[in-house]
Scaffold this motif. Structure first.
Motif, PDB file in Angstrom:
ATOM      1  N   TYR A 179       0.926  -1.057   0.372  1.00  0.00           N
ATOM      2  CA  TYR A 179      -0.228  -0.156   0.131  1.00  0.00           C
ATOM      3  C   TYR A 179       0.902   1.375   0.258  1.00  0.00           C
ATOM      4  N   ASP A 180       2.122   1.148   0.628  1.00  0.00           N
ATOM      5  CA  ASP A 180       2.785   2.320   0.891  1.00  0.00           C
ATOM      6  C   ASP A 180       3.828   2.947   0.048  1.00  0.00           C
ATOM      7  N   ILE A 181       4.137   1.905  -0.816  1.00  0.00           N
ATOM      8  CA  ILE A 181       4.544   1.881  -2.489  1.00  0.00           C
ATOM      9  C   ILE A 181       3.675   2.125  -3.513  1.00  0.00           C
ATOM     10  N   LEU A 182       2.665   1.645  -3.187  1.00  0.00           N
ATOM     11  CA  LEU A 182       1.741   2.487  -4.698  1.00  0.00           C
ATOM     12  C   LEU A 182       1.431   3.643  -4.169  1.00  0.00           C
ATOM     13  N   LYS A 183       1.012   3.743  -2.860  1.00  0.00           N
ATOM     14  CA  LYS A 183       1.023   5.590  -2.855  1.00  0.00           C
ATOM     15  C   LYS A 183       1.565   6.409  -3.134  1.00  0.00           C
ATOM     16  N   THR A 184       3.140   6.000  -2.513  1.00  0.00           N
ATOM     17  CA  THR A 184       4.459   7.044  -3.387  1.00  0.00           C
ATOM     18  C   THR A 184       4.238   6.417  -4.688  1.00  0.00           C
ATOM     19  N   ILE A 185       3.741   5.660  -5.147  1.00  0.00           N
ATOM     20  CA  ILE A 185       4.150   5.703  -7.034  1.00  0.00           C
ATOM     21  C   ILE A 185       3.009   6.565  -7.733  1.00  0.00           C
ATOM     22  N   ILE A 186       1.764   6.573  -6.826  1.00  0.00           N
ATOM     23  CA  ILE A 186       0.511   7.442  -7.412  1.00  0.00           C
ATOM     24  C   ILE A 186       0.796   8.833  -7.591  1.00  0.00           C
ATOM     25  N   LYS A 187       2.089   9.109  -6.509  1.00  0.00           N
ATOM     26  CA  LYS A 187       1.743  11.096  -5.780  1.00  0.00           C
ATOM     27  C   LYS A 187       2.998  11.326  -6.742  1.00  0.00           C
ATOM     28  N   GLU A 188       4.408  10.676  -7.010  1.00  0.00           N
ATOM     29  CA  GLU A 188       4.987  10.668  -7.562  1.00  0.00           C
ATOM     30  C   GLU A 188       4.802  11.191  -9.058  1.00  0.00           C
ATOM     31  N   GLU A 189       4.721  10.303  -9.743  1.00  0.00           N
ATOM     32  CA  GLU A 189       3.911  10.136 -11.014  1.00  0.00           C
ATOM     33  C   GLU A 189       2.971  10.010 -11.500  1.00  0.00           C
ATOM     34  N   LYS A 190       3.090  11.978 -11.876  1.00  0.00           N
ATOM     35  CA  LYS A 190       1.491  11.957 -12.127  1.00  0.00           C
ATOM     36  C   LYS A 190       0.816  11.875 -13.857  1.00  0.00           C
ATOM     37  N   GLY A 191       1.605  11.038 -14.227  1.00  0.00           N
ATOM     38  CA  GLY A 191       1.075  10.567 -15.063  1.00  0.00           C
ATOM     39  C   GLY A 191       0.503   9.432 -15.416  1.00  0.00           C
ATOM     40  N   ILE A 192       0.574   8.611 -14.225  1.00  0.00           N
ATOM     41  CA  ILE A 192      -0.238   7.333 -14.229  1.00  0.00           C
ATOM     42  C   ILE A 192      -1.399   7.475 -13.534  1.00  0.00           C
ATOM     43  N   LYS A 193      -2.223   6.774 -14.238  1.00  0.00           N
ATOM     44  CA  LYS A 193      -4.077   7.300 -13.751  1.00  0.00           C
ATOM     45  C   LYS A 193      -4.425   5.048 -13.549  1.00  0.00           C
ATOM     46  N   ILE A 194      -4.540   5.354 -12.248  1.00  0.00           N
ATOM     47  CA  ILE A 194      -4.311   3.388 -12.089  1.00  0.00           C
ATOM     48  C   ILE A 194      -6.127   3.631 -11.997  1.00  0.00           C
ATOM     49  N   PRO A 195      -6.786   2.144 -12.189  1.00  0.00           N
ATOM     50  CA  PRO A 195      -6.019   0.932 -13.549  1.00  0.00           C
ATOM     51  C   PRO A 195      -6.321   1.759 -14.448  1.00  0.00           C
ATOM     52  N   LYS A 196      -5.408   1.538 -16.016  1.00  0.00           N
ATOM     53  CA  LYS A 196      -4.843   1.694 -17.063  1.00  0.00           C
ATOM     54  C   LYS A 196      -4.300   0.611 -17.974  1.00  0.00           C
ATOM     55  N   LYS A 197      -4.866   0.384 -18.906  1.00  0.00           N
ATOM     56  CA  LYS A 197      -4.876  -0.244 -20.157  1.00  0.00           C
ATOM     57  C   LYS A 197      -3.558  -1.039 -20.643  1.00  0.00           C
ATOM     58  N   ASP A 198      -2.883   0.630 -20.547  1.00  0.00           N
ATOM     59  CA  ASP A 198      -1.318   0.339 -21.214  1.00  0.00           C
ATOM     60  C   ASP A 198       0.020   0.272 -20.006  1.00  0.00           C
ATOM     61  N   MET A 199      -0.929  -1.059 -18.767  1.00  0.00           N
ATOM     62  CA  MET A 199       0.270  -1.191 -17.886  1.00  0.00           C
ATOM     63  C   MET A 199       0.158  -2.152 -17.898  1.00  0.00           C
ATOM     64  N   LEU A 200       1.746  -3.152 -16.992  1.00  0.00           N
ATOM     65  CA  LEU A 200       2.090  -4.407 -17.255  1.00  0.00           C
ATOM     66  C   LEU A 200       2.492  -4.533 -15.152  1.00  0.00           C
ATOM     67  N   VAL A 201       1.840  -5.384 -15.120  1.00  0.00           N
ATOM     68  CA  VAL A 201       3.532  -5.781 -13.728  1.00  0.00           C
ATOM     69  C   VAL A 201       4.149  -6.807 -13.710  1.00  0.00           C
ATOM     70  N   ILE A 202       5.219  -7.339 -14.246  1.00  0.00           N
ATOM     71  CA  ILE A 202       6.514  -7.651 -14.184  1.00  0.00           C
ATOM     72  C   ILE A 202       6.435  -7.810 -13.322  1.00  0.00           C
ATOM     73  N   SER A 203       7.180  -9.808 -12.874  1.00  0.00           N
ATOM     74  CA  SER A 203       7.837 -10.192 -12.097  1.00  0.00           C
ATOM     75  C   SER A 203       9.294 -10.651 -12.852  1.00  0.00           C
ATOM     76  N   PRO A 204      10.176 -10.354 -11.815  1.00  0.00           N
ATOM     77  CA  PRO A 204      11.746 -10.377 -12.337  1.00  0.00           C
ATOM     78  C   PRO A 204      11.997 -11.687 -12.525  1.00  0.00           C
ATOM     79  N   ASP A 205      11.305 -12.815 -11.925  1.00  0.00           N
ATOM     80  CA  ASP A 205      11.672 -14.428 -12.070  1.00  0.00           C
ATOM     81  C   ASP A 205      10.468 -15.123 -11.867  1.00  0.00           C
ATOM     82  N   THR A 206      10.133 -16.650 -11.420  1.00  0.00           N
ATOM     83  CA  THR A 206       9.319 -17.524 -11.132  1.00  0.00           C
ATOM     84  C   THR A 206       8.683 -17.303  -9.503  1.00  0.00           C
ATOM     85  N   GLY A 207      10.272 -17.166  -8.331  1.00  0.00           N
ATOM     86  CA  GLY A 207      10.069 -16.757  -7.384  1.00  0.00           C
ATOM     87  C   GLY A 207       9.127 -15.666  -6.797  1.00  0.00           C
TER      88      GLY A 207
END
Length: 371
Positions: A179-207
């Motif tokens: 929650y705190d990470i997403l709150k900070t991202i939304i506050k800092e990145e004014k161009g991001i409006k969530i949810p948005k169709k042109d966005m993905l979450v990426i896992s760097p590995d299977t773990g």
């Protein structure tokens, strides 16, 4: 107690023992608790971490802790703490920080009503299971704290929460900063409006897939995965080197992507993945992690930022953030002091923290409020 207010302390009067590695965040936590209780009381207990010239140490408490509800706070990843040994400046490592936790419990001598250890970065969390003839450090450390009389352990984003099976009778709480990470991202990145169709979450590995699936589900976006293809015939620095990162997921062209992981060590994996995503014409590459170490310095991250490969890196202040890192344009810290203050305040009053274990509802509220 100031302001003529009386609080019931089911577990005893609150006392915070903040070790040197956690000092800056500990002061903030103390202030947040004062504000929540509307009192001027200082909950911080004085503690001396003493080092002799041969490297041996001891911890000394100068106030009584009898009958108190004690919270020991330590950042075992803080490499900025130093001491002189044989005339040479030596930096404390995780082993020394963990030893200071044990020394603190020893100094309490069983006089406290309850002892809770808050270790956001769990000691030896990457050494959580045995593969052949090797040590099982995390499980042994948890059992050692149990034997010393610690009643509860709080940590964040444990590399493998199943390690708590080593201490089945001890309270072990594994919290997440989502929650705190997403709150900070939304506050800092004014161009991001969530949810948005042109966005993905990426896992760097299977773990890290479970973490990525959680982020994608609360954000309402798709998820992608990178598979680490390793050379199992070679061992470099104790691990098999990565040959290539293979991507599995939908097209990332013109997409904002958020790479999520529990920690950044050297950062090589994250940077390689960011480069692959940019080659696939991703729009912006953001990185969100609980712990950022940057064990091999900041230069490569700075270069990738200058070359427009990464847009921003977000990490909590649950482990040490160097002044150099804070000054960079590409890094944003996520302050966790308020959440920790809320958790400590509720535990001291014997109140449930269950709703802070699952942030789904408050994240949905956050996104609704933003839209």
């Amino acid at each position: 107690m100031s302001n003529n207010q009386v609080f019931t302390h089911n577990n005893g009067e609150l006392g915070l023992i903040v070790l040197e590695s956690f000092r800056e965040l500990g002061v903030k936590i103390n202030e947040h608790i004062q504000q929540r209780r509307n009192v001027d009381d200082n909950f911080l207990l004085p503690v001396d971490e003493i080092r002799f010239s041969n490297g041996e140490g001891k911890v000394k408490l100068s106030e009584s802790v009898r009958g108190k509800d004690i919270y020991i706070l330590c950042d075992i990843g803080n490499h900025s703490c130093t001491y002189n040994m044989f005339g040479i400046e030596n930096h404390k490592g995780p082993d020394e920080h963990f030893q200071d936790i044990k020394r603190t419990v020893s100094a309490i001598r069983g006089k406290a009503k309850r002892i809770t250890v808050i270790m956001p970065l769990l000691y030896e969390s990457r050494q959580h299971r045995r593969k052949g003839r090797e040590s099982l450090d995390c499980a042994l450390a948890l059992q050692e704290l149990e034997r010393l009389g610690v009643q509860e352990i709080l940590t964040f984003d444990a590399h493998d929460p199943n390690v708590q099976n080593a201490i089945p009778l001890l309270s072990f709480e594994n919290l997440y900063p989502t929650y705190d990470i997403l709150k900070t991202i939304i506050k800092e990145e004014k161009g991001i409006k969530i949810p948005k169709k042109d966005m993905l979450v990426i896992s760097p590995d299977t773990g890290a897939m479970d973490r990525a699936i959680y982020y994608s589900s609360v954000l309402g976006v798709d998820v992608g995965l990178f598979y680490k293809r390793r050379d199992h015939s070679t061992i470099v620095n104790g691990k098999n080197p990565i040959v290539k990162h293979e991507y599995m997921g939908r097209d990332v062209e013109n997409q904002d992507v958020l790479i999520v992981d529990d920690m950044i060590a050297s950062g090589e994996s994250v940077l390689d993945i960011a480069k692959e995503l940019k080659l696939k014409k991703a729009k912006n590459v953001y990185v969100a992690t609980t712990f950022a170490f940057f064990t091999e310095g900041l230069e490569k991250f700075q270069k990738y930022y200058d070359d427009n490969i990464i847009t921003r890196v977000y990490s909590t202040n649950l482990t040490y953030i160097s002044p150099e890192l804070e000054k960079t344009e590409w890094f944003r810290p996520v302050d966790m002091s308020e959440l920790l203050a809320i958790i400590i305040n509720r535990l001291n009053r014997e109140q449930s923290i269950a709703k802070f274990m699952d942030a789904t509802y408050v994240i949905h509220e956050l996104i609704r409020n933003e839209n």
